[in-house]
Scaffold this active site. Sequence first.
Site, mmCIF file in Angstrom:
data_model
loop_
_atom_site.group_PDB
_atom_site.id
_atom_site.type_symbol
_atom_site.label_atom_id
_atom_site.label_comp_id
_atom_site.label_asym_id
_atom_site.label_seq_id
_atom_site.Cartn_x
_atom_site.Cartn_y
_atom_site.Cartn_z
ATOM 1 N N ARG A 156 -9.072 -26.370 12.176
ATOM 2 C CA ARG A 156 -8.126 -27.308 12.790
ATOM 3 C C ARG A 156 -8.852 -28.636 12.991
ATOM 4 O O ARG A 156 -10.051 -28.748 12.772
ATOM 5 C CB ARG A 156 -7.481 -26.764 14.071
ATOM 6 C CG ARG A 156 -8.287 -25.891 14.959
ATOM 7 C CD ARG A 156 -9.389 -26.545 15.759
ATOM 8 N NE ARG A 156 -9.041 -27.798 16.374
ATOM 9 C CZ ARG A 156 -9.901 -28.744 16.656
ATOM 10 N NH1 ARG A 156 -11.201 -28.604 16.370
ATOM 11 N NH2 ARG A 156 -9.523 -29.865 17.218
ATOM 12 N N ARG A 161 1.004 -27.583 8.338
ATOM 13 C CA ARG A 161 1.105 -28.299 9.615
ATOM 14 C C ARG A 161 1.624 -29.712 9.311
ATOM 15 O O ARG A 161 1.151 -30.342 8.356
ATOM 16 C CB ARG A 161 -0.259 -28.363 10.332
ATOM 17 C CG ARG A 161 -0.796 -26.980 10.710
ATOM 18 C CD ARG A 161 -1.968 -27.067 11.662
ATOM 19 N NE ARG A 161 -1.562 -27.465 12.990
ATOM 20 C CZ ARG A 161 -2.427 -27.777 13.968
ATOM 21 N NH1 ARG A 161 -3.729 -27.750 13.740
ATOM 22 N NH2 ARG A 161 -1.990 -28.124 15.168
ATOM 23 N N GLN A 190 -8.949 -26.447 23.158
ATOM 24 C CA GLN A 190 -9.922 -27.000 22.203
ATOM 25 C C GLN A 190 -11.070 -27.717 22.924
ATOM 26 O O GLN A 190 -12.184 -27.774 22.415
ATOM 27 C CB GLN A 190 -9.235 -27.978 21.244
ATOM 28 C CG GLN A 190 -8.339 -27.317 20.215
ATOM 29 C CD GLN A 190 -6.902 -27.261 20.681
ATOM 30 O OE1 GLN A 190 -6.619 -27.173 21.866
ATOM 31 N NE2 GLN A 190 -5.975 -27.296 19.746
ATOM 32 N N ASP A 244 -4.473 -37.820 14.905
ATOM 33 C CA ASP A 244 -3.947 -37.020 13.790
ATOM 34 C C ASP A 244 -3.183 -37.871 12.792
ATOM 35 O O ASP A 244 -3.070 -37.512 11.615
ATOM 36 C CB ASP A 244 -3.071 -35.887 14.319
ATOM 37 C CG ASP A 244 -3.961 -34.809 14.917
ATOM 38 O OD1 ASP A 244 -4.400 -34.965 16.066
ATOM 39 O OD2 ASP A 244 -4.274 -33.844 14.189
ATOM 40 N N ALA A 274 -7.720 -32.950 12.345
ATOM 41 C CA ALA A 274 -7.086 -33.618 11.200
ATOM 42 C C ALA A 274 -8.004 -33.747 9.971
ATOM 43 O O ALA A 274 -7.646 -33.290 8.872
ATOM 44 C CB ALA A 274 -6.550 -34.978 11.640
ATOM 45 N N ASN A 323 -1.862 -37.807 18.671
ATOM 46 C CA ASN A 323 -3.055 -36.983 18.920
ATOM 47 C C ASN A 323 -2.611 -35.827 19.820
ATOM 48 O O ASN A 323 -1.445 -35.732 20.219
ATOM 49 C CB ASN A 323 -4.176 -37.819 19.556
ATOM 50 C CG ASN A 323 -5.495 -37.067 19.593
ATOM 51 O OD1 ASN A 323 -5.903 -36.493 18.583
ATOM 52 N ND2 ASN A 323 -6.158 -37.026 20.731
ATOM 53 N N LYS A 324 -3.552 -34.970 20.121
ATOM 54 C CA LYS A 324 -3.258 -33.747 20.885
ATOM 55 C C LYS A 324 -2.410 -34.040 22.121
ATOM 56 O O LYS A 324 -2.638 -35.021 22.818
ATOM 57 C CB LYS A 324 -4.596 -33.101 21.279
ATOM 58 C CG LYS A 324 -4.518 -31.834 22.088
ATOM 59 C CD LYS A 324 -3.644 -30.777 21.465
ATOM 60 C CE LYS A 324 -4.028 -30.424 20.040
ATOM 61 N NZ LYS A 324 -2.942 -29.669 19.338
HETATM 62 O O1 MRU Z 1 -4.050 -28.892 16.969
HETATM 63 P P1 MRU Z 1 -5.418 -29.360 16.577
HETATM 64 O O2 MRU Z 1 -6.521 -28.671 17.299
HETATM 65 O O3 MRU Z 1 -5.609 -29.381 15.089
HETATM 66 O O4 MRU Z 1 -5.428 -30.878 17.069
HETATM 67 C C1 MRU Z 1 -6.549 -31.660 16.839
HETATM 68 C C2 MRU Z 1 -6.499 -32.970 17.516
HETATM 69 O O5 MRU Z 1 -5.522 -33.349 18.111
HETATM 70 C C3 MRU Z 1 -7.691 -33.857 17.364
HETATM 71 O O6 MRU Z 1 -7.843 -34.674 18.472
HETATM 72 C C4 MRU Z 1 -7.464 -34.732 16.121
HETATM 73 O O7 MRU Z 1 -7.225 -33.954 14.990
HETATM 74 C C5 MRU Z 1 -8.564 -35.638 15.873
HETATM 75 S S1 MRU Z 1 -9.896 -34.751 15.177
HETATM 76 C C6 MRU Z 1 -11.055 -35.682 14.626
#
Ligand code: MRU
Length: 349
Positions: free
Chosen positions: A46, A81, A179, A220, A48, A230-231
């Site tokens: 996981r 995704r 995470q 993302d 991006a 983003n998350k």
């Molecule tokens: O759902 P995830 O764990 O794939 O989400 C990841 C994120 O939101 C990260 O902050 C994002 O991908 C940036 S990673 C360099």
Amino acid sequence: MRVRALWWEDDRLALIDQRLLPQRERILRLRTASEVARAIRTMQVRGAPAIGVAAAYGMALAARGGRSTPERAAQRLRSTRPTAYDLFVGVETVRAAWVAGNDPLAAAHEYRARVVEECRQIGLAGADLFRTRPNVLTHCNAGALATVEWGTALAPLRVAKERGADLFVYVDETRPLLQGARLTAWELRRERIPHAVIADNAAGHFLRTGAIDAVIVGADRIARNGDFANKIGTYEKAVVARENGIPFYVAAPWSTFDGSKADGSSIPVEERHGDEVLRMAGRRTAPVGSAARNPAFDVTPSRYVTAFVTPDGVLKPSGLARRLARTRRPEGTGHLGTTKAAKSSRRSR
Ligand code: MRU
């Protein structure tokens, strides 16, 4: 040794199963595009940039398997995704090589090298932001696990530490999949960077009471005007940081920038299964019969972003729009623009 999220080994894609960290460090070895698609969908891999690279190798595995077409393989990997733009860039980069009769595996290796180099450049570009602002909040995991190596948000922190900054990182636990608590804390421990895991709900308290000097997150997908996904929970942190006059940085390689989106309003936001919210550590925490909503991402307007930390340097949102206008390419055809990192990754091959 530095953390690596995935690598190519014995004709297979090897990756750390991120669902099991930090309790278990299990390596998965994937032989087919379907296995890669499943690993992305279930978030064994996981983040991006990392899912973009995994998908690029998924395309290469499909080409080697000889039973799929470029379009079918691309469709399967793209459907895993919806939010991270890097996934689409990784797939498209290898699809284009395959269709053109070039070696898909070489294209995947090249894509991986470019992402890693861009993340290294992000680290170099952003490190000095934290020299006088060493108490930093981050959300989710934007480290090596999310990007293959270095990280996006964590890359400047790694370099700042090497340059002698007296860092302390506040790590949002990042419900529902943790995470931050599971992955960012695991990486920071390995790098010996002092940190504390905090409940997501505690971030506002620390931002208001002067404990935190700066916030840095990954992304993302970033639209042309700098709105970014983003998350889930990122938007709240950005608003509270602004309310308290604390700079808010977003770090990303060019594969995260979606030149086809004028702003964040049409960025697709993944909604995941409600069980992730209704249960914790395998046990139901909400009453049976209660429903859940579980958006995995939110979109933060660019007005909350102090600057983007890119492979080409630290850019204000206004500068970013100008930069993207100069270098825009059609959707999914690869990275936006020719970066310093791209030139240097070509030179090093
Ligand atoms: O759902 P995830 O764990 O794939 O989400 C990841 C994120 O939101 C990260 O902050 C994002 O991908 C940036 S990673 C360099």
